[in-house]
Design an enzyme around this catalytic site. Sequence first.
Site, mmCIF file in Angstrom:
data_model
loop_
_atom_site.group_PDB
_atom_site.id
_atom_site.type_symbol
_atom_site.label_atom_id
_atom_site.label_comp_id
_atom_site.label_asym_id
_atom_site.label_seq_id
_atom_site.Cartn_x
_atom_site.Cartn_y
_atom_site.Cartn_z
ATOM 1 N N GLU A 182 5.284 3.827 2.214
ATOM 2 C CA GLU A 182 6.623 3.220 2.092
ATOM 3 C C GLU A 182 7.680 3.860 3.002
ATOM 4 O O GLU A 182 8.793 4.140 2.576
ATOM 5 C CB GLU A 182 7.096 3.282 0.643
ATOM 6 C CG GLU A 182 6.150 2.577 -0.316
ATOM 7 C CD GLU A 182 6.549 2.713 -1.786
ATOM 8 O OE1 GLU A 182 7.614 3.283 -2.070
ATOM 9 O OE2 GLU A 182 5.777 2.248 -2.638
ATOM 10 N N GLU A 225 -2.475 -2.452 -4.118
ATOM 11 C CA GLU A 225 -1.759 -2.288 -5.400
ATOM 12 C C GLU A 225 -1.404 -3.642 -6.008
ATOM 13 O O GLU A 225 -0.324 -3.827 -6.569
ATOM 14 C CB GLU A 225 -0.477 -1.470 -5.189
ATOM 15 C CG GLU A 225 -0.705 -0.123 -4.546
ATOM 16 C CD GLU A 225 0.546 0.750 -4.473
ATOM 17 O OE1 GLU A 225 1.556 0.428 -5.133
ATOM 18 O OE2 GLU A 225 0.508 1.749 -3.742
#
Length: 464
Positions: free
Chosen positions: A159, A276
């Site tokens: 991220e 995810e």
Amino acid sequence: MKNQHTFMGIALSACVFGMCAASTFAADETLRSLAEKNNIYIGAILNSQWFSGQLPSNYEQIHKTQFNIVVAENEMKFDATEPSEGRFNYGNGDKMVKYAQQNGMRVRGHALAWHSQVPGWVNNYRNDKQKLLKVLKNHIQNVVGHWKGKVAEWDVVNEAISNNEPMWRSQSVWYQGIGPDFIDSAFVWTHAVDPDAELCYNDYNLEQGISPKAKAGFLLEQVKRWVKNGIPIHCVGSQTHVEDTTTDKHFIGSPDSLRALAKELAKLNIKLKITELDIGFKSGINVSKKDLERQGKTFREYLDIVLEEPNADTYLIWGVSDKWSWLGGLNRQKGLIYDDNLKPKPAFDSILVRLQTFEPPQDTTKQDTTKTDTTKTDTTKQDTSIAIPQFSSMKALSMRISGRTLFISGANTAKVEVFDMQGRPVFNGKCETGALELKGISEGVYMVRIREHSTSLVQKIAIK
Ligand code: 9MR
């Protein structure tokens, strides 16, 4: 337990209309066994509650029966593994690695350099570039070194891209203290410790398009630069935390966009992994059976990418049961494939059936094509609402529908299967005369598969 869950899929595949024959599928098939047959990894996190023994025993039973890759929800993150400077804690991670080894599962490591879940002591060095470089390097050397040869792949950087603009995320102790160099360095350090591990850049919102303004567009430029500069990166992890399209008014992501990213990455010899996945509904709304079926279709569309794109190999879901999902924190609900009581949802069936019915094109293999074939036929133009990809292994076989009559040519005795858009069988029969009445099927769009010996043809039809 193993058969119980498979039985759900079979119960659905057993024919509900008069003309159907016996179930097509073997009784002991699981997501895992089918994923292995299709040469992909399918997985779910081990939720944090598992590590402290707070989950019912059927949770673990389901997990090891249905999945062949595992990642820890929180237990390999920086704050968990180095809670105070230079003092490493591997207890929970070791527990998961042992579990994976005992059950023949692949281990993903998540995550080394991330702005979140960084312990407080790191922030004490926020203005000291040299010290922060040492802290990150030391962390990577210890953690990756500890699990060398046991953790097959790492989210080296997680991220690091801004949500709002095509640029690096500035709210990060690593970025603020070191600058973007922390990213390249983290890959180099990780590779030096474990040269056999697959190294990924992992992020969310990567299913929102590859235009230069989108996160994935910015990432692609970085991946090109990394590859050109010899930075050891092997994969991009798309977290794929998405919301059901009907409840998210601003929804801009799609499986098509993620597929486009996979294709661009293939040109760079980089893999795409779905790492995810969850597909939630807004909190507070009533979720109907129809909603859950639509959710199943979306789960299947993301699975299609992993099955069909030669450089995609992993389909990992961020949780097992809705009961222990993190999604409430995002104002979402019911985003996983098992309900609160650990019962499989329509999404489970949708995935199972898709794995059962997928037939890989004969001229591609998972492992080799990223190295050699970057010019695979573009399938992004195909209708992704199709349950089964359109390809034919024998051109002479053909079909057309007129009313409810299916006309088949090029076969003496064709086996005929019809699937709804969830991928569920609704009809199963034989055609020996060149024409077959598809009785008992309501109006709608379906996929038909006809087979004779080893040749088959799959085609979308509309019954009106
Ligand atoms: O599921 C994780 C949750 O238990 C933690 O509280 C949260 C803290 O940041 O992290 C969750 O996992 C995240 C993952 O590590 C990175 N991508 C987003 C995931 C969901 O927030």
